[in-house]
Design a protein around this motif. Sequence first.
Motif, mmCIF file in Angstrom:
data_model
loop_
_atom_site.group_PDB
_atom_site.id
_atom_site.type_symbol
_atom_site.label_atom_id
_atom_site.label_comp_id
_atom_site.label_asym_id
_atom_site.label_seq_id
_atom_site.Cartn_x
_atom_site.Cartn_y
_atom_site.Cartn_z
ATOM 1 N N THR A 39 5.467 7.174 49.219
ATOM 2 C CA THR A 39 4.232 6.670 49.807
ATOM 3 C C THR A 39 3.419 5.818 48.850
ATOM 4 O OG1 THR A 39 3.156 8.745 49.213
ATOM 5 C CG2 THR A 39 4.009 8.549 51.464
ATOM 6 N N HIS A 40 3.663 5.922 47.560
ATOM 7 C CA HIS A 40 2.890 5.197 46.573
ATOM 8 C C HIS A 40 3.816 4.497 45.584
ATOM 9 C CE1 HIS A 40 -0.672 7.162 48.083
ATOM 10 N NE2 HIS A 40 -0.062 8.318 47.955
ATOM 11 N N PRO A 41 4.397 3.349 45.954
ATOM 12 C CA PRO A 41 5.362 2.693 45.078
ATOM 13 C C PRO A 41 4.787 2.333 43.712
ATOM 14 C CG PRO A 41 5.142 1.502 47.161
ATOM 15 C CD PRO A 41 4.188 2.643 47.186
ATOM 16 N N SER A 42 3.510 2.115 43.602
ATOM 17 C CA SER A 42 2.941 1.705 42.318
ATOM 18 C C SER A 42 2.909 2.839 41.310
ATOM 19 C CB SER A 42 1.517 1.177 42.528
ATOM 20 O OG SER A 42 0.699 2.206 43.040
ATOM 21 N N GLN A 43 3.096 4.084 41.765
ATOM 22 C CA GLN A 43 3.038 5.227 40.863
ATOM 23 C C GLN A 43 4.403 5.636 40.341
ATOM 24 O OE1 GLN A 43 0.988 8.345 42.880
ATOM 25 N NE2 GLN A 43 -0.920 7.204 42.999
ATOM 26 N N THR A 44 5.445 4.949 40.689
ATOM 27 C CA THR A 44 6.779 5.324 40.252
ATOM 28 C C THR A 44 7.134 4.629 38.946
ATOM 29 O OG1 THR A 44 9.103 5.394 40.860
ATOM 30 C CG2 THR A 44 7.861 3.517 41.654
ATOM 31 N N SER A 45 8.063 5.225 38.201
ATOM 32 C CA SER A 45 8.512 4.601 36.960
ATOM 33 C C SER A 45 9.547 3.514 37.234
ATOM 34 C CB SER A 45 9.103 5.669 36.036
ATOM 35 O OG SER A 45 10.219 6.270 36.645
ATOM 36 N N HIS A 46 10.014 3.398 38.450
ATOM 37 C CA HIS A 46 10.953 2.358 38.868
ATOM 38 C C HIS A 46 10.177 1.371 39.740
ATOM 39 C CE1 HIS A 46 13.372 5.877 37.975
ATOM 40 N NE2 HIS A 46 14.371 5.066 37.732
ATOM 41 N N PRO A 47 9.719 0.255 39.186
ATOM 42 C CA PRO A 47 8.826 -0.630 39.937
ATOM 43 C C PRO A 47 9.440 -1.221 41.201
ATOM 44 C CG PRO A 47 9.528 -1.645 37.883
ATOM 45 C CD PRO A 47 10.024 -0.229 37.863
ATOM 46 N N HIS A 48 10.759 -1.288 41.293
ATOM 47 C CA HIS A 48 11.385 -1.876 42.477
ATOM 48 C C HIS A 48 11.718 -0.828 43.535
ATOM 49 C CE1 HIS A 48 11.504 -5.629 40.390
ATOM 50 N NE2 HIS A 48 12.193 -5.093 39.402
ATOM 51 N N LEU A 49 11.568 0.446 43.196
ATOM 52 C CA LEU A 49 11.853 1.522 44.135
ATOM 53 C C LEU A 49 10.672 1.673 45.079
ATOM 54 C CD1 LEU A 49 13.850 3.773 44.915
ATOM 55 C CD2 LEU A 49 12.569 5.263 43.373
ATOM 56 N N LEU A 50 10.905 1.383 46.340
ATOM 57 C CA LEU A 50 9.822 1.467 47.319
ATOM 58 C C LEU A 50 9.688 2.859 47.912
ATOM 59 C CD1 LEU A 50 10.429 -1.877 49.212
ATOM 60 C CD2 LEU A 50 8.811 -1.416 47.374
ATOM 61 N N ARG A 51 10.827 3.462 48.229
ATOM 62 C CA ARG A 51 10.811 4.768 48.889
ATOM 63 C C ARG A 51 11.963 5.617 48.377
ATOM 64 N NH1 ARG A 51 10.190 1.275 53.860
ATOM 65 N NH2 ARG A 51 7.992 1.314 54.309
ATOM 66 N N GLU A 52 11.759 6.940 48.414
ATOM 67 C CA GLU A 52 12.797 7.868 47.990
ATOM 68 C C GLU A 52 12.700 9.155 48.795
ATOM 69 O OE1 GLU A 52 12.315 9.706 44.149
ATOM 70 O OE2 GLU A 52 14.479 9.879 43.905
ATOM 71 N N PHE A 53 13.850 9.693 49.137
ATOM 72 C CA PHE A 53 13.950 10.999 49.788
ATOM 73 C C PHE A 53 15.101 11.717 49.118
ATOM 74 C CE2 PHE A 53 16.316 13.524 52.922
ATOM 75 C CZ PHE A 53 15.365 14.464 53.240
#
Length: 167
Positions: free
Chosen positions: A23-37
């Motif tokens: 829900t918050h792509p800007s908080q991930t350490s992978h900048p190109h990762l938009l979503r993960e499940f």
Amino acid sequence: MNSQNSPVQGATSQARKPSPAATHPSQTSHPHLLREFSMRFTSSRHGARLARRLVSHRLDTWGHPYDGRANETLTLITAELAANAIRHGHVPGRDFRVRLTESGDTLRVEVTDTRTERVPPLTAQEPPGDVESGRGLLIVAQLATRWAVGPRESGPGKTVWAELHLR
């Protein structure tokens, strides 16, 4: 609702919830990762079926409708990889994990099991004669943009992954 229709039966009690990247792509350490499940499932036919259903549901919530090409294709790939995990990667008392990611125009599914010595060949070949099994990786190879197998990152085992480019 009876236990056969329970949406979480087959998932382990330690199932991981979607990461903040969902829900918050800007908080991930992978900048190109938009979503993960990501979730662990019991190494059983029911676990494999639940994995397939949850991947399809997650794709739908991400904007890839159930009857769309991306959802149908990745759901089928997930079904094949999960079936292989319970058939060839099963270790008694161990679960398998499914991780679904979307980054840019690429969807990726990873299925991880704890069996190290049974690594699938990267060149899937048609099984001989009337054999009723052994075509799962042929299906994956035909449907995926690319796929491979590698060692499990956090212990013994392997991860088989497949990607689908949307453009």
